[in-house]
Design an enzyme around this catalytic site. Structure first.
Site, short mmCIF file in Angstrom:
data_model
loop_
_atom_site.label_atom_id
_atom_site.label_comp_id
_atom_site.label_asym_id
_atom_site.label_seq_id
_atom_site.Cartn_x
_atom_site.Cartn_y
_atom_site.Cartn_z
N ARG A 139 6.97 -38.52 -32.74
CA ARG A 139 8.23 -38.61 -33.48
C ARG A 139 8.83 -37.21 -33.66
NH1 ARG A 139 10.48 -43.68 -34.29
NH2 ARG A 139 11.76 -42.50 -35.75
N TYR A 188 12.63 -55.38 -29.88
CA TYR A 188 13.38 -54.81 -31.01
C TYR A 188 13.68 -55.85 -32.09
CZ TYR A 188 14.29 -50.09 -29.16
OH TYR A 188 14.18 -48.78 -28.74
N HIS A 234 12.15 -43.90 -27.09
CA HIS A 234 11.63 -44.69 -28.21
C HIS A 234 10.22 -44.21 -28.51
CE1 HIS A 234 10.23 -48.07 -30.66
NE2 HIS A 234 9.11 -47.97 -29.97
N LYS A 262 14.29 -44.20 -22.10
CA LYS A 262 15.34 -45.22 -22.08
C LYS A 262 16.27 -45.06 -20.86
CE LYS A 262 15.37 -45.88 -27.12
NZ LYS A 262 16.22 -45.91 -28.36
N PHE A 296 23.89 -53.27 -34.66
CA PHE A 296 23.81 -52.70 -33.31
C PHE A 296 22.82 -53.44 -32.40
CE2 PHE A 296 20.99 -50.23 -36.15
CZ PHE A 296 19.76 -50.40 -35.51
N THR A 348 16.76 -39.87 -34.90
CA THR A 348 17.43 -40.95 -34.16
C THR A 348 18.81 -40.53 -33.67
OG1 THR A 348 16.29 -42.50 -35.63
CG2 THR A 348 18.10 -43.39 -34.31
N ASN A 374 19.82 -42.73 -26.91
CA ASN A 374 19.13 -41.53 -27.40
C ASN A 374 17.82 -41.24 -26.68
OD1 ASN A 374 17.69 -43.58 -28.50
ND2 ASN A 374 17.98 -42.99 -30.63
N ARG A 391 15.67 -35.49 -28.21
CA ARG A 391 16.99 -36.04 -28.51
C ARG A 391 18.05 -34.95 -28.67
NH1 ARG A 391 14.64 -40.93 -32.32
NH2 ARG A 391 14.79 -42.60 -30.77
N GLU A 412 3.15 -52.71 -30.07
CA GLU A 412 4.07 -52.30 -29.01
C GLU A 412 3.31 -51.97 -27.71
OE1 GLU A 412 6.54 -49.20 -30.63
OE2 GLU A 412 7.58 -50.59 -31.98
N1 UDP Z 1 20.32 -47.48 -33.00
C1 UDP Z 1 21.68 -47.62 -32.82
N2 UDP Z 1 22.53 -47.37 -33.89
C2 UDP Z 1 22.06 -47.00 -35.10
C3 UDP Z 1 20.66 -46.87 -35.29
C4 UDP Z 1 19.82 -47.12 -34.22
O1 UDP Z 1 22.15 -47.97 -31.74
O2 UDP Z 1 22.85 -46.78 -36.04
C5 UDP Z 1 19.40 -47.73 -31.86
C6 UDP Z 1 18.85 -46.44 -31.26
O3 UDP Z 1 18.72 -46.60 -29.85
C7 UDP Z 1 17.49 -46.34 -31.95
C8 UDP Z 1 17.07 -47.82 -31.98
O4 UDP Z 1 18.29 -48.51 -32.29
O5 UDP Z 1 16.61 -45.52 -31.24
C9 UDP Z 1 16.03 -48.17 -33.00
O6 UDP Z 1 16.44 -47.70 -34.26
P1 UDP Z 1 15.41 -46.98 -35.26
O7 UDP Z 1 16.08 -46.88 -36.58
O8 UDP Z 1 14.09 -47.67 -35.19
O9 UDP Z 1 15.32 -45.49 -34.65
P2 UDP Z 1 14.13 -44.75 -33.86
O10 UDP Z 1 12.83 -45.25 -34.43
O11 UDP Z 1 14.30 -45.07 -32.39
O12 UDP Z 1 14.36 -43.28 -34.15
MG MG Z 2 12.13 -47.19 -34.71
#
Ligand code: UDP
Ligand code: MG
Length: 140
Positions: free
Chosen positions: A87, A51, A117, A11, A59, A93, A114, A104, A128
């Site tokens: 993951r 997204y 992705h 990112k 958000f 996250t 963070n 992270r 994707e």
């Molecule tokens: N995100 C955010 N605030 C939150 C949760 C998620 O800004 O409370 C953003 C963050 O960049 C995250 C992305 O949205 O990586 C996608 O969220 P997801 O729950 O899919 O998390 P990930 O799969 O990336 O761990």
């Molecule tokens: Mg996700």
């Protein structure tokens, strides 16, 4: 376990801080092979389509603007159980909850910014990957 492919994005917070190489080293050290990779600049609209699953979340707007705030590196990672393994290497996250040694935990700035992705399931990984890469770009 089957060999899988997953979509990874480094990112803008990470590309800005020159962390692409350090993050790629984490993937390769974990046995994930980077079989496709390119550095691109997304528009907020392109980030929004990617997204879309989060469009009702509070958000969403901020996330789309952030993803378009600088270059991203989109990549396809391949390996045994690559989706779950990626993951694991990424960490939770929210960096405050991420296990020590994960990308992270070491590099993320906040729950939003963070650093990486990663796809979360075989179906989302396939969709994707197809969003960013043509079949001709996946050389294995
Ligand atoms: N995100 C955010 N605030 C939150 C949760 C998620 O800004 O409370 C953003 C963050 O960049 C995250 C992305 O949205 O990586 C996608 O969220 P997801 O729950 O899919 O998390 P990930 O799969 O990336 O761990
Ligand atoms: Mg996700």
């Amino acid at each position: 376990m089957a060999v899988e492919r997953t979509l990874s994005i480094i990112k803008p917070d990470a590309t800005k801080r020159n962390l692409t190489g350090k993050i790629n080293a984490k993937f390769e050290d974990a046995g994930l092979r980077i079989i496709a990779q390119k550095r691109i600049q997304l528009t907020p609209a392109q980030a929004g389509v990617f997204y879309e699953v989060h469009k009702e979340r509070p958000f969403y707007g901020e996330l789309c603007d952030f993803m378009a705030s600088g270059p991203v590196v989109v990549q396809v990672l391949e390996g045994e159980g690559a989706i779950a393994k990626n993951r694991e290497v990424m960490g939770a996250t929210n960096p405050a909850d991420a296990a020590p040694g994960t990308i992270r935990a070491e590099f993320a700035e906040s729950v939003g910014e963070n650093s990486v992705h990663g796809s979360d399931a075989p179906e989302t990984a396939a969709a994707e990957i197809a969003y960013y890469f043509s079949g001709l770009e996946l050389v294995g």
